[in-house]
Design an enzyme around this catalytic site. Structure first.
Site, PDB file in Angstrom:
ATOM      1  N   ASP A 168      -0.946   1.270  -4.493  1.00  0.00           N
ATOM      2  CA  ASP A 168      -1.866   0.233  -4.967  1.00  0.00           C
ATOM      3  C   ASP A 168      -3.243   0.801  -5.303  1.00  0.00           C
ATOM      4  O   ASP A 168      -4.181   0.060  -5.587  1.00  0.00           O
ATOM      5  CB  ASP A 168      -1.976  -0.919  -3.974  1.00  0.00           C
ATOM      6  N   ASP A 198      -5.773   2.138  -3.794  1.00  0.00           N
ATOM      7  CA  ASP A 198      -7.033   1.949  -3.072  1.00  0.00           C
ATOM      8  C   ASP A 198      -7.382   3.189  -2.258  1.00  0.00           C
ATOM      9  O   ASP A 198      -8.510   3.331  -1.801  1.00  0.00           O
ATOM     10  CB  ASP A 198      -7.004   0.690  -2.196  1.00  0.00           C
ATOM     11  N   ASP A 256      -2.452   6.308  -3.759  1.00  0.00           N
ATOM     12  CA  ASP A 256      -1.293   5.613  -3.208  1.00  0.00           C
ATOM     13  C   ASP A 256      -0.851   4.518  -4.180  1.00  0.00           C
ATOM     14  O   ASP A 256      -1.504   4.270  -5.197  1.00  0.00           O
ATOM     15  CB  ASP A 256      -1.593   5.072  -1.809  1.00  0.00           C
ATOM     16  N   SER A 285       0.831  -1.201   0.000  1.00  0.00           N
ATOM     17  CA  SER A 285       0.000   0.000   0.000  1.00  0.00           C
ATOM     18  C   SER A 285       0.869   1.256   0.000  1.00  0.00           C
ATOM     19  O   SER A 285       1.686   1.445  -0.886  1.00  0.00           O
ATOM     20  CB  SER A 285      -0.964  -0.031   1.189  1.00  0.00           C
TER      21      SER A 285
END
Length: 539
Positions: free
Chosen positions: A299, A301, A297, A144
């Site tokens: 990833d 999400d 960010d 993340s």
């Protein structure tokens, strides 16, 4: 087993990856102890760890061990389940692609089919693919928004939701039972490779259609809105640009942060919750007189936004973005006649009380879950047919509007934030002006998050605070205290049961929707302290 014996097992392993062995020989005794004193554990956002050699680090061997334990758990669920396959995705981080293929190989060894994306994809697309392909679960390799030296391993269930502790605890028991920390597993046999498939191309397009469906005013003229966007070297570059351009937004990329980069070369901080992440984007915004800056960010999400207001670019918090989206959805769906019966909004126990107040005054059911979007995803799965999902958000910049995805979705968030910014620009207002209108109507809220990195055990740190609860509850300023680990609600003259799953969190309530909470981070060695300060409505 001691850390020294774990280390000896690794250093004596003849087939140890040469790069890992070289790194082992350079490590200090303190680093070696940290790398070998325990095995990796699942936390709030899956399993995240520093990369490198050791049982407490992420490397090809620990990835194999985790996947071997996961495979054993899958086999126990029966062939009618695991034969549906596992979807695998990965981000831009160092070794993410390699780790993802190791996952596929271990699954194949057990004749468990997998569907792996042909290149990096956002975490929410993994969630969607699990549901679209009717797979039995998913794995995404990502850390993340953690610093570049980290990577991670998240497991998803058949609903497309990240596994909650009741499932990860079961999987963890299987991982612990794998005797060898170092697992050799090279799948070269062609009859095993037939179990590894590429995710079909149609999944991407179907996902984009679901994201576009969240728009409430897709035909509103967008000519005067200029958007700067940065994926922070991560997975958001293709999907966010594709979705916004298809919706006819004028989007200008932060080119130096657009290409995938495991070292995050051109960003001081890949976490868009922090102002440091916007250094390069602000430079581009000033040159183009942009209306807003969007960032996701690595990833993709989480999403965040900076707004040009009175000549300056202002960063909004996750709580502020959440209530702006919530208020917009309620008002505009009522105007266009699409407001559902029995609407439900989901958030977390550490998100601002302002969202709850907005829902209360608009007759919308507001439900709170524990920290972590996996609990929100689980709750969506359990909503009865009479309930209509409206929106979900958390203070850490996670937002979801279309529940065909069961995780927070930075692509959806970017599209709806762009629409709201455009809507208010037609009214000669910024998102800051819109937020001020919300405050004037519902009350002024100040929300803060403080983090403290710790060398000592975070659980011991919070337990020290926990011991002071009997004294604190006597204060006239405190209305009640919730201890989520002991499942007790403390009030001055009584105790009652707190009906949430146990977790290491303490929340102290004052008056008028004000509170503070303390909990350990589930991803890094630090403690988080949350404050929600509500002023009177007429102030």
């Amino acid at each position: 087993m001691t850390w020294e014996s774990n280390y000896k097992k690794w250093i004596d392993f003849e087939s140890l990856d040469p790069s890992l062995k070289k790194e082992l020989l350079k490590m200090s005794q303190e680093d070696l102890q940290d790398a070998f004193y325990k095995d990796l554990e699942f936390g709030t956002g899956g399993l995240r760890a520093l990369m490198g050699p050791g049982t407490n680090r992420l490397n090809i061997y620990t990835v194999r061990k985790i996947t071997e334990g996961y495979s054993q758990w899958l086999i126990k669920q029966g062939s009618e389940n695991y034969s549906r396959g596992i979807v695998i995705a990965y981000d831009n981080r160092y070794m993410s692609k390699e780790f993802a293929h190791e996952v596929a190989k271990v699954l194949a060894y057990h004749h468990i089919p997998s569907y792996i994306f042909d290149s990096l994809r956002p975490t929410p697309m993994l969630s969607y693919a699990v549901r679209k392909l009717k797979a039995f679960g998913g794995v995404v390799i990502t850390a993340s928004h953690n610093p570049p030296e980290y990577n991670g391993y998240k497991i998803y269930d058949e609903t497309g939701c990240q596994c909650v502790p009741s499932k990860t605890n079961e999987i963890a028991k299987n991982i612990v039972n794998i005797n060898d920390e170092i697992i050799e597993n090279n799948v070269s046999n062609r009859d095993l490779l037939e179990f590894i498939n590429i995710v079909p191309e149609f999944v991407d397009e179907e996902y984009y259609k679901e994201v576009w469906s969240i728009q409430l005013h897709p035909d509103l003229d967008k000519e005067s809105l200029t958007i700067i966007y940065s994926p922070q070297h991560g997975t958001g570059n293709v999907p966010v640009n594709s979705v916004l351009k298809k919706a006819n937004y004028n989007i200008i990329p932060v080119k130096c942060q657009s290409n995938p980069d495991p070292y995050f070369t051109n960003t001081r901080n890949p976490n868009p919750e922090d102002l440091d992440a916007f250094d390069e984007a602000i430079k581009v915004a000033k040159k183009t007189d942009a209306t807003i800056i969007l960032s996701t960010d690595p990833d993709c999400d989480r999403a965040s936004v900076m707004v040009k207001h009175n000549g300056k670019y202002v960063l909004l918090t996750g709580n502020q973005i959440g209530v702006i989206i919530l208020n917009y959805i309620i008002e505009e769906k009522r105007k266009n006649g699409t407001f559902p019966d029995n609407p439900v909004v989901l958030s977390t126990v550490v998100s601002s009380s302002l969202g709850e107040l907005i829902c209360d005054k608009n007759h919308v059911r507001f439900e709170k879950t524990l920290t972590g979007f996996k609990y929100i995803g689980e709750r969506i799965s359990k909503l009865n047919k009479a309930s209509n999902f409206l929106f979900a958000y958390e203070e850490s910049n996670g937002f979801l509007l279309n529940p065909s995805i069961r995780d927070k979705d930075g692509v959806q968030a970017c599209l709806i934030i762009a629409e709201i910014a455009n809507y208010y620009q037609h009214l000669d207002m910024t998102l800051i002006d819109a937020l001020k209108q919300i405050y004037l109507r519902y009350g002024f809220f100040e929300d803060k998050l403080f983090t403290q990195k710790l060398i000592t055990n975070t659980k011991n740190y919070i337990n020290t605070f926990r011991k002071s609860i009997p004294t604190l509850i006597q204060s006239n300023e405190i209305a009640k205290i919730e201890d989520y680990e002991s499942s007790i609600i403390y009030e001055k003259d009584k105790k009652s049961l707190l009906e949430y799953p146990k977790t290491n969190l303490i929340k102290i309530y004052y008056s008028n929707y004000s509170w503070m909470a303390i909990r350990p981070s589930g991803t890094e060695p630090k403690v988080k302290v949350y404050y929600c300060n509500c002023l009177e409505d007429d102030q």
